[in-house]
Design an enzyme around this catalytic site. Structure first.
Site, PDB file in Angstrom:
ATOM      1  N   ASP A 205       0.873  -0.967   0.461  1.00  0.00           N
ATOM      2  CA  ASP A 205       0.311   0.046  -0.283  1.00  0.00           C
ATOM      3  C   ASP A 205       1.071   1.448   0.069  1.00  0.00           C
ATOM      4  O   ASP A 205       1.843   1.181   0.030  1.00  0.00           O
ATOM      5  CB  ASP A 205      -0.816   0.125   1.290  1.00  0.00           C
ATOM      6  CG  ASP A 205      -2.740   0.921   1.409  1.00  0.00           C
ATOM      7  OD1 ASP A 205      -2.391   1.679  -0.009  1.00  0.00           O
ATOM      8  OD2 ASP A 205      -3.437   0.955   1.811  1.00  0.00           O
TER       9      ASP A 205
HETATM   10  C1  BGC Z   1      -5.128   3.351   0.636  1.00  0.00           C
HETATM   11  C2  BGC Z   1      -4.846   2.701  -1.109  1.00  0.00           C
HETATM   12  C3  BGC Z   1      -4.897   3.292  -2.694  1.00  0.00           C
HETATM   13  C4  BGC Z   1      -3.415   3.411  -2.527  1.00  0.00           C
HETATM   14  C5  BGC Z   1      -2.852   5.008  -3.504  1.00  0.00           C
HETATM   15  C6  BGC Z   1      -3.818   4.102  -0.009  1.00  0.00           C
HETATM   16  O1  BGC Z   1      -3.235   5.445   0.941  1.00  0.00           O
HETATM   17  O2  BGC Z   1      -4.557   2.851   1.492  1.00  0.00           O
HETATM   18  O3  BGC Z   1      -6.301   1.605  -0.793  1.00  0.00           O
HETATM   19  O4  BGC Z   1      -4.711   2.372  -3.640  1.00  0.00           O
HETATM   20  O5  BGC Z   1      -3.297   4.898  -1.086  1.00  0.00           O
HETATM   21  O6  BGC Z   1      -3.782   5.999  -3.616  1.00  0.00           O
END
Ligand code: BGC
Length: 672
Positions: free
Chosen positions: A219
């Site tokens: 993530d």
């Molecule tokens: C989120 C993800 C997301 C990523 C990119 C993170 O903060 O938890 O679900 O895909 O950011 O935006």
């Protein structure tokens, strides 16, 4: 393979293991043009293109898709948004998100599917297939046990193994059958170890047991120690990390990371890049995409209450009120937000749509914005307008719900009731008019106890995206019968929920409820609920009969039953198959969802439905034996219209040979 590791230097291979250095966070490394450029983007409900947001579709939120219980629509969902990805030259979608809805307070529940892993898994699997059949990759996330936003980067989810196996992993197991190109790890720690460094979950379970051979991506900023995460086979750190290269290189020089490990991850990156180069063809016109979005939105709307058949609207003097009738919220906030279309040009869209559709049968007028949030100034005067206008209406439809600031990434909800002023508006309106319908525009369970008995109808619309007005008008005016059912329990109050107000102490979050999650919890504690898991009304009426359970293998069964539409309205019915282990030496839930079907049945028609059960439908995860295990004995097969409306029941007996009951060997992984 077109792109070969042999053509890359060690430095290039290591560089491939984090994002490209660029102003934006969404590009993979291309080794100075040796490899094609690959872009990734959120998200689950439509492409988030910061540069051209208005060109992208805003689809209904995941909660709505899950409430359809329709796997074909899940496929269509992915298939439809994939076209926007093709047109905007983005190769991988950072979705679907399938974390279990452990508490209705979780700020991201609107972008998750369910409290039940079986339902969440099957919706996600088909969503992924829909995307990838169009040549666009997906990222199954967030692996795993990220079930609230509070301290998500620091908190450890403290969970026993059986609970992980039975509640938090099966949705991933099912969705992995669609072979997502990537899986995204979660931010949190699990039993004290960061998800991104969790050997048991990442390497032993995800890779070795579940057979995931795609790219495991972090993530955003979820990696703490790049070398340790590479060791557990996390291939790609996102976005670009300025320290990743040095950390991997020095771990390589010290002998902690081997060249084989670098090659393995870099090799998977090349395979991913190669996949993104497949031929792609847009399938739907812009109009068809909107039509698909509307179809999904319509089927995800849940009719919770319909006393005296107050819906569909029948003409006369109809008053619509509540700010959300004019400014419906399309989505929750954060990376899954697709709210940019809620522009001033959308004003009055929902109201005017319903007004036009009912123009022949009656008069539709707007009764005022009323209260929106607790902060609204002049609340009294706003809402007084609503009560005053409601007095002479034949039917009042009040729109209420959560705003984007209530349900979003990075923060949890603080309550599950509507804003006090909205509750007051409902109660006051109900005093002057007996025919009130409340439409709830929110992304997660709402405690309606303060007002539910005072109104005749309740519709849970969720966040419906760009086709809100058309979809909702289709249901409210009766153009189509509602056919959504709840993918999560609506409790009577927050205190009744499995984890209550417990978000842990900041560093540790103890999953004390164990396997008793969602309806499993309310059944176990024999608690009444506002609306149970799987509940949803229709304008039609259905009768269930003729349940037959036929043995087709050692632990395989074919379940058939009939459903008759005994009304004069064509409609779809979601039927649910639960399994109960009647007596067990371990504690087991009263029932668990193991099959479901959504069936279109014409007025007066009867259809036979078929579901198949297998080993996993009856097994629990035995930590003593270290494998999935079925205890010989009686099982009940329960077929219902909801988890608390069981219409049919049959008993079966499983009698496995003695050696299978008492084998001491570790079991091989058994497919769900
Ligand atoms: C989120 C993800 C997301 C990523 C990119 C993170 O903060 O938890 O679900 O895909 O950011 O935006």
């Amino acid at each position: 393979m077109k792109y070969d590791l042999k053509n890359l230097t060690l430095e290039e291979k290591i560089n491939l293991l984090t994002g490209k250095y660029s102003k934006e966070d969404w590009i993979l490394e291309d080794c100075n043009g040796k490899l094609p450029s690959v872009s990734v983007a959120d998200g689950p409900h439509g492409l988030r293109d910061y540069h051209k947001p208005d060109e992208c579709l805003s689809m209904p939120s995941a909660v709505v898709l899950a409430n359809t219980w329709n796997t074909e629509l899940a496929y269509l969902f992915g298939n439809t948004i994939a076209d926007d990805y093709i047109e905007h030259d983005v190769q991988i979608n950072l979705a679907p998100a399938i974390n279990i809805k452990r508490t209705p307070l979780c700020g991201r529940n609107f972008e998750y599917y369910s409290e039940d892993p079986f339902l969440a898994g099957h919706i996600a699997k088909n969503y992924i297939l829909g995307f990838q059949d169009q040549g666009i990759g997906t990222s199954l996330k967030h692996f795993c046990l990220n079930n609230n936003e509070y301290e998500r980067n620091y908190q450890s989810s403290e969970v026993d193994e059986r609970t992980i196996r039975e509640i938090y992993l099966p949705a991933f197991e099912i969705a992995l059958q669609a072979k997502p190109w990537t899986v995204m790890c979660a931010y949190n720690l699990i039993n004290g170890i960061y998800a991104s460094e969790h050997k048991k979950l990442m390497k032993d379970v995800l890779r070795d047991e579940f057979g995931f051979d795609g790219v495991l991506v972090s993530d955003w900023h979820a990696v703490c120690d790049r070398a340790r995460s590479l060791k557990v086979k996390l291939d790609l750190e996102m976005p670009y990390s300025p320290t990743a290269y040095d950390e991997i290189m020095s771990a390589y020089k010290s002998g902690y990371i081997t060249i084989e490990e670098i090659d393995e991850s870099a090799g998977r990156m090349l395979e991913l890049i190669e996949k993104t180069q497949c031929e792609k063809k847009v399938k739907y016109s812009k109009e068809q995409r909107l039509e698909n979005a509307r179809k999904i939105a319509r089927e995800g709307i849940v009719l919770l209450k319909n006393e005296d058949n107050i819906l569909p609207l029948k003409g006369g003097k109809i008053m619509l009120a509540g700010a959300m009738a004019r400014y419906p919220i399309y989505s929750g906030g954060g990376s899954a937000g697709s709210f940019y279309k809620t522009s001033p040009s959308d004003r009055d869209r929902l109201f005017t749509e319903i007004q036009q559709r009912l123009s022949e049968e009656g008069t539709v007028y707007y009764g005022g914005d009323g209260a929106w949030t607790d902060n609204i100034r002049n609340y009294t005067s706003h809402s007084k307008v609503v009560y005053k206008n409601a007095y002479s209406a034949d039917t009042v439809v009040l729109f209420v719900g959560d705003g984007m600031e209530d349900e979003r990434e990075n923060a949890d909800r603080t309550k599950i009731k509507l804003h006090v002023q909205q509750e007051k508006m409902i109660l006051e309106t109900a005093k002057v008019n007996k025919n009130v319908v409340v439409v709830v525009n929110a992304g997660s369970a709402i405690d309606m106890s303060a007002w539910i008995d005072k109104v005749k109808g309740v519709v849970f619309m969720g966040y419906l995206g760009q086709t809100t007005k058309e979809a909702l008008a289709d249901i409210l005016t009766g153009m189509e019968s509602p056919s959504g059912k709840l993918s999560e329990t609506f409790p009577l109050c927050l205190e009744d929920t499995p984890s209550g107000k417990n978000f842990g102490n900041g560093s540790v979050n103890r999953y004390e409820e164990g396997i008793f999650m969602g309806y499993r919890h309310y059944d176990e504690k024999e608690l009444d609920v506002l609306y149970p898991f799987g509940h949803g009304l229709s304008y039609a009426k259905f009768e269930y009969s003729d349940l037959k359970v036929e043995k087709t293998g050692k632990t395989d069964y074919k379940v058939t039953y009939k459903i008759k539409n005994v009304s004069d309205v064509d409609a779809k019915e979601i039927s649910q198959v639960y399994v109960r282990d009647v007596f067990s030496n371990v504690s087991r839930p009263q029932k668990e969802l193991k099959g479901f079907n959504k069936t279109f049945i014409k007025a007066g028609e009867e259809k036979e439905i078929e579901t198949n059960l297998n080993f996993r439908s009856f097994a629990f995860y035995s930590v003593a034996l270290n494998k999935w295990h079925i205890e010989n004995g009686d099982f009940e097969i329960l077929v219902g219209a909801s988890s608390r409306d069981i219409r049919l029941m049959e008993k079966i007996k499983i009698e496995l040979p003695w050696e299978e009951q008492f084998s001491l060997e570790d079991g091989k992984y058994i497919t769900i």
